[in-house]
Scaffold this active site. Sequence first.
Site, PDB file in Angstrom:
ATOM      1  N   ASP A 202       1.118  -1.274  -0.068  1.00  0.00           N
ATOM      2  CA  ASP A 202      -0.329  -0.371   0.025  1.00  0.00           C
ATOM      3  C   ASP A 202       0.991   0.867   0.510  1.00  0.00           C
ATOM      4  O   ASP A 202       2.523   1.181   0.194  1.00  0.00           O
ATOM      5  CB  ASP A 202      -0.322  -0.159   0.961  1.00  0.00           C
ATOM      6  CG  ASP A 202      -2.603   0.639   0.965  1.00  0.00           C
ATOM      7  OD1 ASP A 202      -2.182   1.723   0.139  1.00  0.00           O
ATOM      8  OD2 ASP A 202      -2.672   0.350   1.281  1.00  0.00           O
ATOM      9  N   ASP A 229       3.698   3.034  -4.982  1.00  0.00           N
ATOM     10  CA  ASP A 229       2.678   2.801  -5.661  1.00  0.00           C
ATOM     11  C   ASP A 229       2.769   1.216  -6.688  1.00  0.00           C
ATOM     12  O   ASP A 229       2.853   0.759  -7.716  1.00  0.00           O
ATOM     13  CB  ASP A 229       4.041   3.879  -7.047  1.00  0.00           C
ATOM     14  CG  ASP A 229       2.123   4.613  -7.327  1.00  0.00           C
ATOM     15  OD1 ASP A 229       1.587   4.735  -7.270  1.00  0.00           O
ATOM     16  OD2 ASP A 229       2.909   5.495  -7.790  1.00  0.00           O
ATOM     17  N   HIS A 247     -12.687  -1.382  -7.781  1.00  0.00           N
ATOM     18  CA  HIS A 247     -14.328  -0.228  -7.713  1.00  0.00           C
ATOM     19  C   HIS A 247     -13.886   1.446  -7.715  1.00  0.00           C
ATOM     20  O   HIS A 247     -14.481   2.457  -7.931  1.00  0.00           O
ATOM     21  CB  HIS A 247     -15.114  -0.599  -6.635  1.00  0.00           C
ATOM     22  CG  HIS A 247     -14.668  -0.141  -5.815  1.00  0.00           C
ATOM     23  ND1 HIS A 247     -16.003  -0.635  -4.611  1.00  0.00           N
ATOM     24  CD2 HIS A 247     -13.761  -0.075  -4.769  1.00  0.00           C
ATOM     25  CE1 HIS A 247     -16.038   0.637  -3.380  1.00  0.00           C
ATOM     26  NE2 HIS A 247     -14.819   0.362  -3.325  1.00  0.00           N
TER      27      HIS A 247
HETATM   28  N1  SAH Z   1      -7.895  -3.354   0.296  1.00  0.00           N
HETATM   29  C1  SAH Z   1      -8.420  -3.103   1.947  1.00  0.00           C
HETATM   30  C2  SAH Z   1      -8.417  -0.878   1.470  1.00  0.00           C
HETATM   31  C3  SAH Z   1      -9.102  -0.890   0.376  1.00  0.00           C
HETATM   32  S1  SAH Z   1      -9.399   1.327   0.017  1.00  0.00           S
HETATM   33  C4  SAH Z   1     -10.260  -3.038   2.274  1.00  0.00           C
HETATM   34  O1  SAH Z   1     -10.761  -3.866   1.492  1.00  0.00           O
HETATM   35  O2  SAH Z   1     -10.644  -2.894   2.940  1.00  0.00           O
HETATM   36  C5  SAH Z   1      -7.978   1.558  -1.025  1.00  0.00           C
HETATM   37  C6  SAH Z   1      -6.498   1.021  -0.554  1.00  0.00           C
HETATM   38  O3  SAH Z   1      -6.102   1.456  -1.341  1.00  0.00           O
HETATM   39  C7  SAH Z   1      -6.001   2.022   0.308  1.00  0.00           C
HETATM   40  O4  SAH Z   1      -5.513   1.697   1.689  1.00  0.00           O
HETATM   41  C8  SAH Z   1      -5.541   3.095  -0.590  1.00  0.00           C
HETATM   42  O5  SAH Z   1      -4.475   3.727   0.308  1.00  0.00           O
HETATM   43  C9  SAH Z   1      -5.086   2.188  -1.306  1.00  0.00           C
HETATM   44  N2  SAH Z   1      -3.995   3.090  -2.507  1.00  0.00           N
HETATM   45  C10 SAH Z   1      -4.346   3.620  -2.655  1.00  0.00           C
HETATM   46  N3  SAH Z   1      -3.689   4.350  -3.655  1.00  0.00           N
HETATM   47  C11 SAH Z   1      -2.890   3.260  -4.024  1.00  0.00           C
HETATM   48  C12 SAH Z   1      -1.153   3.526  -4.646  1.00  0.00           C
HETATM   49  N4  SAH Z   1      -1.435   3.893  -5.278  1.00  0.00           N
HETATM   50  N5  SAH Z   1      -0.303   1.889  -4.522  1.00  0.00           N
HETATM   51  C13 SAH Z   1      -0.961   1.365  -2.895  1.00  0.00           C
HETATM   52  N6  SAH Z   1      -1.907   1.597  -2.690  1.00  0.00           N
HETATM   53  C14 SAH Z   1      -3.338   2.537  -2.721  1.00  0.00           C
END
Ligand code: SAH
Length: 337
Positions: A202, A229, A247
Amino acid sequence: MSTSDLTSAVGQIQQVAAARFLSKPLYIAAKLGIADLLAAGALPVEELARRTHTDPSALYRLMRCLSSVGIFREGEARLIELTPAARLLVSGEGSLRPMVLWLGDPRVDHIWENFLWCVQTGKTAVEKTHGKPIFEWLKEDAELAQIFNDAMSANAVIRYASVVGSYDFSGIKKLVDVGGGYGALMERILKATPGLRGAVYDQPEVVVGAARRMSAAGLADRCEAIGGDMFKDAPVADAHMASLVLHDWDDDRCVTILRNCHRACAPGGRFLIVEMVTPGPNEPSFAKMLDMQMLALAGGLERTEPEYAALLERAGYRLNRVVPTRGPVSVLEGVKR
Ligand code: SAH
């Protein structure tokens, strides 16, 4: 149209047009903490009114309305008790109260006032109301951000349990949870799957929380927390998973995430998409309703199975199967060609 068809069509429109007459009472009951007050047993409405500083007659009408749809039950002499549905509003782990408080919050209603503009432009109503995307706006309102986070965590508890109970992770050696947040899902999967190794991938500032969680759970030796990233790369593994991540993004962005994972696994490697699957035309589904919230607030979209299959295909995976869970999400299993 026959008279009975007309009557039922009128009822259908009324029910939908007046949905607020149910959702608002539910919000107020959650806000007042009525279910918590009833957790130990039924109470007369007068007593509920006294404890919530509300007008007894108005509160009675509110409870009567909710009891008419099975949320709370009205007994003799205005005695109010919990039903199985109302029990879900009692505070604590797995409670839906935070979700009700988020969906019905007046600050969220305020955004919906710009829903027409949102449909006309395809942009989120948050942008029109506040001039910025949802998370920027939430940063300015700590109390609402807390309500939002509580709602997401409450929802997650239910979702995680249903995923772990329905999908067999035991054939996997190393699983990377892409966009895995604070690692709550990974923790449950590791606990349920001896021998599995994991990584939470993340944003760097987020995985700090995942590292902390794994240490606290005694899982630090089985799970890495990797900051990075997902639009640039992904850690090497034999399976990648993304839970409620795709989504949030348009098709091209999703394919970038998938291709990065595809490069980081061998042929036969898996990609597990954990999402609600939107059913075909005319089928009722909560996904289709929540998609309105995605349109108005978040800016992402809910997809159908063929749409997820097409995303996987574009990235070099084939959709092998869709595993439903007891909860609202499914696990769509892609296999690398
Ligand atoms: N998988 C978790 C959280 C989903 S929310 C669940 O099921 O509850 C979406 C996640 O994507 C967040 O934790 C956010 O930090 C991550 N995210 C957003 N942009 C990102 C990037 N460029 N690289 C890695 N993670 C990212």
